[in-house]
Design a protein around this motif. Structure first.
Motif, PDB file in Angstrom:
ATOM      1  N   PHE A  55      86.415 -15.908  -4.952  1.00 31.94           N
ATOM      2  CA  PHE A  55      85.966 -14.532  -4.752  1.00 31.94           C
ATOM      3  C   PHE A  55      84.782 -14.467  -3.788  1.00 31.94           C
ATOM      4  O   PHE A  55      84.680 -13.543  -2.977  1.00 31.94           O
ATOM      5  N   SER A  66      81.880 -10.814 -15.106  1.00 37.95           N
ATOM      6  CA  SER A  66      83.040 -10.779 -14.226  1.00 37.95           C
ATOM      7  C   SER A  66      82.844 -11.735 -13.048  1.00 37.95           C
ATOM      8  O   SER A  66      81.791 -11.721 -12.407  1.00 37.95           O
ATOM      9  N   LYS A 107      84.164 -11.514 -10.151  1.00 39.29           N
ATOM     10  CA  LYS A 107      83.998 -10.706  -8.940  1.00 39.29           C
ATOM     11  C   LYS A 107      82.572 -10.190  -8.828  1.00 39.29           C
ATOM     12  O   LYS A 107      81.991 -10.197  -7.738  1.00 39.29           O
ATOM     13  N   GLU A 154      84.397 -12.439  -0.263  1.00 45.17           N
ATOM     14  CA  GLU A 154      83.260 -11.550  -0.031  1.00 45.17           C
ATOM     15  C   GLU A 154      82.537 -11.929   1.262  1.00 45.17           C
ATOM     16  O   GLU A 154      82.113 -11.060   2.023  1.00 45.17           O
ATOM     17  N   ARG A 196      79.848 -11.055  -5.883  1.00 46.20           N
ATOM     18  CA  ARG A 196      79.120 -10.041  -5.119  1.00 46.20           C
ATOM     19  C   ARG A 196      77.617 -10.281  -5.183  1.00 46.20           C
ATOM     20  O   ARG A 196      76.915 -10.153  -4.180  1.00 46.20           O
TER      21      ARG A 196
END
Length: 62
Positions: A32, A4, A6, A36, A10
């Protein structure tokens, strides 16, 4: 194996918090990761190249 974007962002943000530089190859992951970085209030320098994007953490002033 599918990862993913995302989740990858992260994981890269965690590297930045530990003081490591992060590199992403796609616009999606960069997008993304920028979100973050904002959410976690990290200070970084972004160097965008035609081949990807480098995120370099700045030292914290204490």
């Amino acid at each position: 194996m599918i990862i993913s974007p995302k989740a990858l962002a992260r994981a890269k943000a965690e590297k930045l918090k530990k003081g490591y530089t992060a590199f992403v190859e796609t616009e999606t992951v960069a997008h993304f990761l920028k979100k973050e970085i904002e959410k976690q209030n990290l200070r970084v320098v972004v160097d965008q190249t035609p081949h990807g994007c480098w995120f370099t953490p700045l030292e914290r002033e204490e």
